[in-house]
Design an enzyme around this catalytic site. Sequence first.
Site, PDB file in Angstrom:
ATOM      1  N   CYS A   1       0.795  -1.239   0.000  1.00 49.89           N
ATOM      2  CA  CYS A   1       0.000   0.000   0.000  1.00 49.89           C
ATOM      3  C   CYS A   1       0.823   1.282   0.000  1.00 49.89           C
ATOM      4  O   CYS A   1       0.726   2.072  -0.944  1.00 49.89           O
ATOM      5  CB  CYS A   1      -0.930   0.003   1.202  1.00 49.89           C
ATOM      6  SG  CYS A   1      -1.946  -1.469   1.264  1.00 49.89           S
TER       7      CYS A   1
HETATM    8  C1  UGA Z   1      -1.297   0.243   5.608  1.00 43.09           C
HETATM    9  C2  UGA Z   1      -2.089   1.170   6.541  1.00 43.09           C
HETATM   10  O1  UGA Z   1      -1.586   1.070   7.875  1.00 43.09           O
HETATM   11  C3  UGA Z   1      -3.578   0.827   6.532  1.00 43.09           C
HETATM   12  O2  UGA Z   1      -4.284   1.774   7.314  1.00 43.09           O
HETATM   13  C4  UGA Z   1      -4.069   0.887   5.085  1.00 43.09           C
HETATM   14  O3  UGA Z   1      -5.445   0.570   4.985  1.00 43.09           O
HETATM   15  C5  UGA Z   1      -3.288  -0.103   4.266  1.00 43.09           C
HETATM   16  O4  UGA Z   1      -1.896   0.260   4.311  1.00 43.09           O
HETATM   17  C6  UGA Z   1      -3.828  -0.046   2.856  1.00 43.09           C
HETATM   18  O5  UGA Z   1      -3.726   1.005   2.209  1.00 43.09           O
HETATM   19  O6  UGA Z   1      -4.472  -1.007   2.426  1.00 43.09           O
HETATM   20  P1  UGA Z   1      -0.205  -2.193   5.843  1.00 43.09           P
HETATM   21  O7  UGA Z   1       0.454  -1.922   4.528  1.00 43.09           O
HETATM   22  O8  UGA Z   1      -0.857  -3.487   6.075  1.00 43.09           O
HETATM   23  O9  UGA Z   1      -1.323  -1.079   6.146  1.00 43.09           O
HETATM   24  O10 UGA Z   1       0.938  -2.094   6.919  1.00 43.09           O
HETATM   25  P2  UGA Z   1       1.385  -1.138   8.123  1.00 43.09           P
HETATM   26  O11 UGA Z   1       1.174  -1.867   9.382  1.00 43.09           O
HETATM   27  O12 UGA Z   1       0.815   0.211   8.004  1.00 43.09           O
HETATM   28  O13 UGA Z   1       2.960  -1.070   7.838  1.00 43.09           O
HETATM   29  C7  UGA Z   1       3.484  -0.559   6.608  1.00 43.09           C
HETATM   30  C8  UGA Z   1       4.998  -0.534   6.643  1.00 43.09           C
HETATM   31  O14 UGA Z   1       5.466   0.492   7.513  1.00 43.09           O
HETATM   32  C9  UGA Z   1       5.650  -1.826   7.152  1.00 43.09           C
HETATM   33  O15 UGA Z   1       6.786  -2.112   6.371  1.00 43.09           O
HETATM   34  C10 UGA Z   1       6.052  -1.485   8.576  1.00 43.09           C
HETATM   35  O16 UGA Z   1       7.121  -2.259   9.054  1.00 43.09           O
HETATM   36  C11 UGA Z   1       6.415  -0.022   8.432  1.00 43.09           C
HETATM   37  N1  UGA Z   1       6.326   0.744   9.702  1.00 43.09           N
HETATM   38  C12 UGA Z   1       5.135   0.902  10.328  1.00 43.09           C
HETATM   39  C13 UGA Z   1       7.460   1.338  10.214  1.00 43.09           C
HETATM   40  O17 UGA Z   1       8.571   1.227   9.648  1.00 43.09           O
HETATM   41  N2  UGA Z   1       7.360   2.073  11.371  1.00 43.09           N
HETATM   42  C14 UGA Z   1       6.182   2.250  12.006  1.00 43.09           C
HETATM   43  O18 UGA Z   1       6.164   2.964  13.057  1.00 43.09           O
HETATM   44  C15 UGA Z   1       5.047   1.646  11.484  1.00 43.09           C
END
Ligand code: UGA
Length: 412
Positions: A252
């Site tokens: 995403c």
């Molecule tokens: C993300 C959004 O959080 C959802 O709200 C959204 O609906 C979704 O995309 C989408 O558009 O469908 P997702 O891709 O499942 O969800 O994953 P996240 O948990 O948001 O993590 C995304 C990335 O950011 C991961 O690689 C994670 O490790 C990284 N991350 C997250 C960080 O490096 N630091 C953080 O503090 C949080």
Amino acid sequence: MDITVIGAGYVGLTTGVAFAELGNNVRFIDIDEEKINKIKEGVAPIYEEGLQEMMERNMSRIKAASSYNEIDGVVFICVGTPSLQDGSINLEYAKEAVENAAKNMEEGLIVIKSTVFPGTTEKILLPIVEKYSKKISIAMNPEFLREGKALHDFLHPDRIVIGIRDEKGERLLKELYKPIDAPVLVTNPTVAELIKYASNAFLATKITFANEIGNLAKLLGIDVYEVMKGVAMDHRISPYFLNAGVGFGGSCFPKDLKALRAGAKKLGYDMLLVDAVLKINDEQPLRVIKLLEKYMDVRNKTIAILGLAFKANTDDIRESRAIPVIRELLKKGAKIKAYDPMAMENMKRVFPSIEYCDSIDKALDSADACLILTDWKEFENIDFQKMRKKIVIEGRRILKNKEGIIYEGICW
Ligand code: UGA
């Protein structure tokens, strides 16, 4: 209510199964026969926390088909919108799904859940619907589901956004979401579309901000997690999505930011901030290699990579930060031994010829260095005894036992 969900990926499946749990009759339509057969047998075709159990509980209300002959009630379009070369999204699946749905219904409501650039629902998809019937309404209802926590996020959202064009869209969507206790924001489809992109862009920017401060903290010899703890105490900032590391991946954030940048450019606007976020995020994973090179020339060395999934608790490797790290190490002549509790099968398609190990121990055996790239819980306590040189570089903050090793954190 009767619902048809077109596209049984993680958004479609979660949405459909959760609507069944709320008492609706749900029919999934997907061109992938294998997926449809699995659903018919009550087997979830993807892993999502709690999905299998919820499906089993609701099979009496769930149907699946690979043809559009039977469209019931409110139709949710949940097909993928993959990136094109220039970063903009490929709308072909969405257009096809809308067309097939409209052909097979006379009135009713089509709801776009797929992430589409602002303006798409009204300017591109509505005219397709109107070719077939003026009695079909269209609405846009973005999803805010995290992979791995999708069912929880569906049933306990911070908000529900419905972008509608008429009273029918508002009435039916409000009725469907009535059992869910969350504020409902009623707006128009274009605003709903931009809310989705802006939310993801903001979260990705927040992470990147923490990474940038983290890169500075590293040069200052301090821990960015301590810095962010103090920053996050300001309620206007909040502590979420400030965990610094190797950057964001997944299906995403990278795709949506690229689509936002490409779409804005077509309208004559350069999104400088979004552009910078993407650039910083591309550089971030390579910083673990720079740290490693403080200790060794990686040519002919064996590097253990722990963590291949883009985040913990998923087998998804799309845009995983492990990919550029492995690619760069291979380019520099290193030998890779990789381990991940769930994502190895998927990574084999990207890097078929690196060594995959079925345990942490085997990956570390005789390794010259170890890079930790995903925050899996099982990486909290690792026995590094078998390594040839105990050099450990961490790209995600997870490791607790650091005695007896040479240790570097990416931003701490
Ligand atoms: C993300 C959004 O959080 C959802 O709200 C959204 O609906 C979704 O995309 C989408 O558009 O469908 P997702 O891709 O499942 O969800 O994953 P996240 O948990 O948001 O993590 C995304 C990335 O950011 C991961 O690689 C994670 O490790 C990284 N991350 C997250 C960080 O490096 N630091 C953080 O503090 C949080």
